[in-house]
Write a protein that holds these residues in place. Structure first.
Motif, PDB file in Angstrom:
ATOM      1  N   THR A 144       1.138  -1.217  -0.066  1.00  0.00           N
ATOM      2  CA  THR A 144       0.589  -0.204  -0.529  1.00  0.00           C
ATOM      3  C   THR A 144       1.296   1.334   0.563  1.00  0.00           C
ATOM      4  O   THR A 144       0.281   2.281  -0.562  1.00  0.00           O
ATOM      5  CB  THR A 144      -0.998   0.141   0.855  1.00  0.00           C
ATOM      6  OG1 THR A 144      -0.419  -0.179   2.729  1.00  0.00           O
ATOM      7  CG2 THR A 144      -1.866  -0.840   0.867  1.00  0.00           C
ATOM      8  N   HIS A 145       2.118   0.970   0.730  1.00  0.00           N
ATOM      9  CA  HIS A 145       2.622   1.843   1.084  1.00  0.00           C
ATOM     10  C   HIS A 145       1.932   3.694   0.864  1.00  0.00           C
ATOM     11  O   HIS A 145       2.786   4.518   1.026  1.00  0.00           O
ATOM     12  CB  HIS A 145       3.735   2.334  -0.929  1.00  0.00           C
ATOM     13  CG  HIS A 145       4.792   1.813  -1.578  1.00  0.00           C
ATOM     14  ND1 HIS A 145       5.975   1.454  -0.699  1.00  0.00           N
ATOM     15  CD2 HIS A 145       3.906   0.119  -1.783  1.00  0.00           C
ATOM     16  CE1 HIS A 145       6.576   0.367  -0.870  1.00  0.00           C
ATOM     17  NE2 HIS A 145       5.521  -0.069  -1.728  1.00  0.00           N
ATOM     18  N   ILE A 146       1.553   4.088   2.371  1.00  0.00           N
ATOM     19  CA  ILE A 146       0.964   4.768   2.680  1.00  0.00           C
ATOM     20  C   ILE A 146       1.845   6.257   3.104  1.00  0.00           C
ATOM     21  O   ILE A 146       2.599   5.548   3.668  1.00  0.00           O
ATOM     22  CB  ILE A 146      -0.239   4.297   4.162  1.00  0.00           C
ATOM     23  CG1 ILE A 146      -0.826   3.521   3.398  1.00  0.00           C
ATOM     24  CG2 ILE A 146      -0.499   5.257   4.292  1.00  0.00           C
ATOM     25  CD1 ILE A 146      -2.297   2.888   4.973  1.00  0.00           C
ATOM     26  N   CYS A 183       0.475   1.909  -5.451  1.00  0.00           N
ATOM     27  CA  CYS A 183       0.996   3.198  -5.240  1.00  0.00           C
ATOM     28  C   CYS A 183       0.966   3.279  -6.313  1.00  0.00           C
ATOM     29  O   CYS A 183       0.870   2.516  -7.515  1.00  0.00           O
ATOM     30  CB  CYS A 183       2.303   2.100  -4.737  1.00  0.00           C
ATOM     31  SG  CYS A 183       4.157   2.370  -4.635  1.00  0.00           S
ATOM     32  N   ASN A 187       5.367   4.170   3.588  1.00  0.00           N
ATOM     33  CA  ASN A 187       6.551   4.062   2.017  1.00  0.00           C
ATOM     34  C   ASN A 187       8.173   4.066   2.965  1.00  0.00           C
ATOM     35  O   ASN A 187       8.874   3.657   2.080  1.00  0.00           O
ATOM     36  CB  ASN A 187       6.353   5.437   1.608  1.00  0.00           C
ATOM     37  CG  ASN A 187       6.681   5.624   0.271  1.00  0.00           C
ATOM     38  OD1 ASN A 187       7.253   4.105  -0.357  1.00  0.00           O
ATOM     39  ND2 ASN A 187       7.657   6.216  -0.507  1.00  0.00           N
ATOM     40  N   TYR A 234       1.383   7.369  -3.138  1.00  0.00           N
ATOM     41  CA  TYR A 234       0.248   6.647  -2.501  1.00  0.00           C
ATOM     42  C   TYR A 234      -0.954   7.253  -3.211  1.00  0.00           C
ATOM     43  O   TYR A 234      -1.645   8.500  -2.956  1.00  0.00           O
ATOM     44  CB  TYR A 234      -0.177   6.917  -0.873  1.00  0.00           C
ATOM     45  CG  TYR A 234      -0.884   6.486  -0.847  1.00  0.00           C
ATOM     46  CD1 TYR A 234      -1.290   4.841   0.308  1.00  0.00           C
ATOM     47  CD2 TYR A 234      -2.242   6.800   0.554  1.00  0.00           C
ATOM     48  CE1 TYR A 234      -2.202   4.898   0.721  1.00  0.00           C
ATOM     49  CE2 TYR A 234      -3.301   6.795   1.585  1.00  0.00           C
ATOM     50  CZ  TYR A 234      -3.765   5.306   0.826  1.00  0.00           C
ATOM     51  OH  TYR A 234      -4.543   4.717   1.281  1.00  0.00           O
TER      52      TYR A 234
END
Length: 510
Positions: free
Chosen positions: A9-11, A202, A45, A17
């Protein structure tokens, strides 16, 4: 039992994002018939506190039981401490009806590479023993286990991927779920389904792809189905039914016998075991009597003339037909020219209805190999051209990880090569890098790696060895033969869909 598998997800607060993609997928999961959700890492991230604070908020949008595994981005900046504070344990067990998910932290702080270290490996083995009676056993980690297509240069596979893969197969694990490379992919490896999720939210997708997640369905009859669902609504599904029984009895007489050798490394160094090689050649000629001997590279230790002279003398004693491909040691120094002078350029060889396709992967002065985009295209064309034949691909570098060998991407385009081979449905692949014998079936293709036949610096507890492969109309059997004593052990036995044509009955006389 239905499982939603999300990953990467790389929040973050940055533009990398894609929150709308996450919300779309989270809503689909909430409205779908899912029993629980697995997130295989890279929740954040950069592993920063503000990212974990937002991740806590975002993850609560999923209204299903949730298992979360740390990824390499999550442990940046000592983020593994924050992971435990905001999300939960780095390793753990989630039980469900007649099944279990065992998740393991495969990250190395501040590196993209992965590893299941000795203590975690022992912990994983103990958990697999503890839950060995469960019908469905799922192991989840962040890093991929086998090379993936469309990921550029192969790297970041688990350093001990071969050992982990071997462990999962020994304990009859049904499913391995992971993420990391932002590419959705599903492979069947023997009876293990390897399920890679793409990235859920992402911008860094591969080859212009879109965000996606995987839907895993565990059926009562043991089938495992994985459906890749993209945010565009496109779906692609693969289903695997376990093979029962595991042992087969061959029908008909043997069609071909192959002896596969590698890493003889002929030289004047103390590590070269001359008497072992001589004994192995005697065993091959007098007892095994194969139709063909395939050498998968590293014939000599260095590409100098006196080593090639000695190697040629050894292998001229073999009475069977021979096919030799160069390894990385063979083309050091003057080896590129000397290999052609002494062993010729490897070409396609047809024996008893079997077509051997050599692939050159060795490069100058490096153990790292490459087939290249042009080589991949040519291999695909040859597999299509000889589709009606029994095809054997021969190369030096291994394309699946080998136990007891540190995997550092020795074939830099292994993922793309593996895709060509599985799509082309090669009947057998023979490799010879890594110093250890190993056999495994990926999709419909058995892949067999040879250990070292006469080099002391190997990784095989069985000692110096070579492989014996017998092909029957409906099955294939691979044995490892100890080069000194001649004793053997089973490497693999696989059913095959025979391309061999039965002889036509004689026509009656007029």
């Amino acid at each position: 039992m239905r499982i939603a598998h999300i990953s990467d997800t790389h929040i973050t607060s940055e533009s990398a994002y894609k929150g709308y993609a996450y919300d779309l997928i989270a809503n689909e999961i909430n409205n779908g018939d899912f029993d629980f959700v697995i997130h295989t890492g890279d929740v954040t991230n950069q592993g920063l506190r503000e990212e974990y604070e937002r991740a806590t908020y975002e993850l609560k949008k999923i209204q299903k039981p949730l298992v979360v595994i740390p990824g390499n981005h999550d442990v940046r900046n000592v983020g593994y401490a924050l992971f435990e504070e905001f999300i939960g344990p780095l390793n753990g067990v989630f039980e469900f009806d007649d099944g279990v998910v065992i998740w393991v932290d495969s990250t190395i702080p501040d590196l993209s590479d992965g590893r299941v270290g000795s203590q975690k490996f022992k912990w994983l083995r103990e958990r697999l023993k503890e839950y060995s009676d469960r019908r469905f056993k799922i192991v989840a980690a962040h890093h991929h286990l086998v090379p993936l297509p469309d990921t550029g240069r192969e790297r970041n596979v688990l350093f001990n991927a071969g050992d982990v893969l071997d462990l999962l197969l020994r304990y009859d694990v049904n499913l391995y779920t992971c993420g990391h490379k932002h590419v959705p992919n599903v492979y069947r490896v023997e009876d293990l389904v390897v399920d890679n999720a793409g990235c859920t939210s992402c911008r860094k997708t591969r080859k212009g792809d879109v965000n996606s997640y995987n839907i895993v369905t565990l059926h009562d009859d043991g089938r495992v189905e994985v459906r890749i669902r993209r945010v565009t609504g496109e779906e692609r599904a693969k289903e695997h039914r376990p093979v029962r029984p595991k042992l087969f009895i061959p029908k008909g007489k043997r069609l071909l016998r192959i002896v596969q050798v590698s890493e003889s490394n002929v030289s004047e160094r103390a590590y070269f075991r001359r008497k072992v090689l001589e004994n192995a050649i005697r065993t091959i000629n007098e007892r095994l009597k194969p139709d063909v001997v395939v050498h998968c590279g590293d014939v000599v230790d260095m590409g100098i003339e006196r080593y090639y002279e000695r190697a040629y003398e050894f292998y001229e004693r073999i009475k069977a037909e021979k096919l030799v491909v160069p390894g990385h040691n063979d083309i050091t120094y003057l080896g590129y020219d000397l290999f052609s002078e002494y062993f010729g350029q490897p070409g396609i060889k047809e024996i008893n209805g079997v077509t051997f396709i050599p692939v050159l992967s060795a490069q100058y002065e490096t153990p790292i190999g490459v087939v290249g985009r042009m080589g991949q295209k040519k291999l695909g064309e040859l597999l299509e051209e000889y589709r009606d034949s029994f095809t054997v691909v021969v190369m030096h570098h291994n394309i699946v990880p080998i136990p007891r060998s540190r995997e550092v991407g020795f074939l830099e385009d292994a993922g793309d090569v593996l895709r060509v081979i599985t799509i082309g449905e090669a009947n057998l692949v023979l490799t010879g890098h890594g110093g250890n014998a190993f056999g495994i079936k990926v999709e419909k293709t058995p892949i067999v790696n040879a250990g070292s036949i006469s080099w002391e610096l190997h990784r095989n507890p069985y000692g110096n060895s070579f492989n014996l492969i017998d092909i029957y109309p409906d099955m294939m059997v691979a044995f490892e033969v100890q080069a000194t004593w001649g004793s053997g052990r089973l490497v693999g036995i696989w059913k095959i869909k025979s391309p061999f044509k039965s002889p036509s009955p004689p026509r009656p006389s007029p």
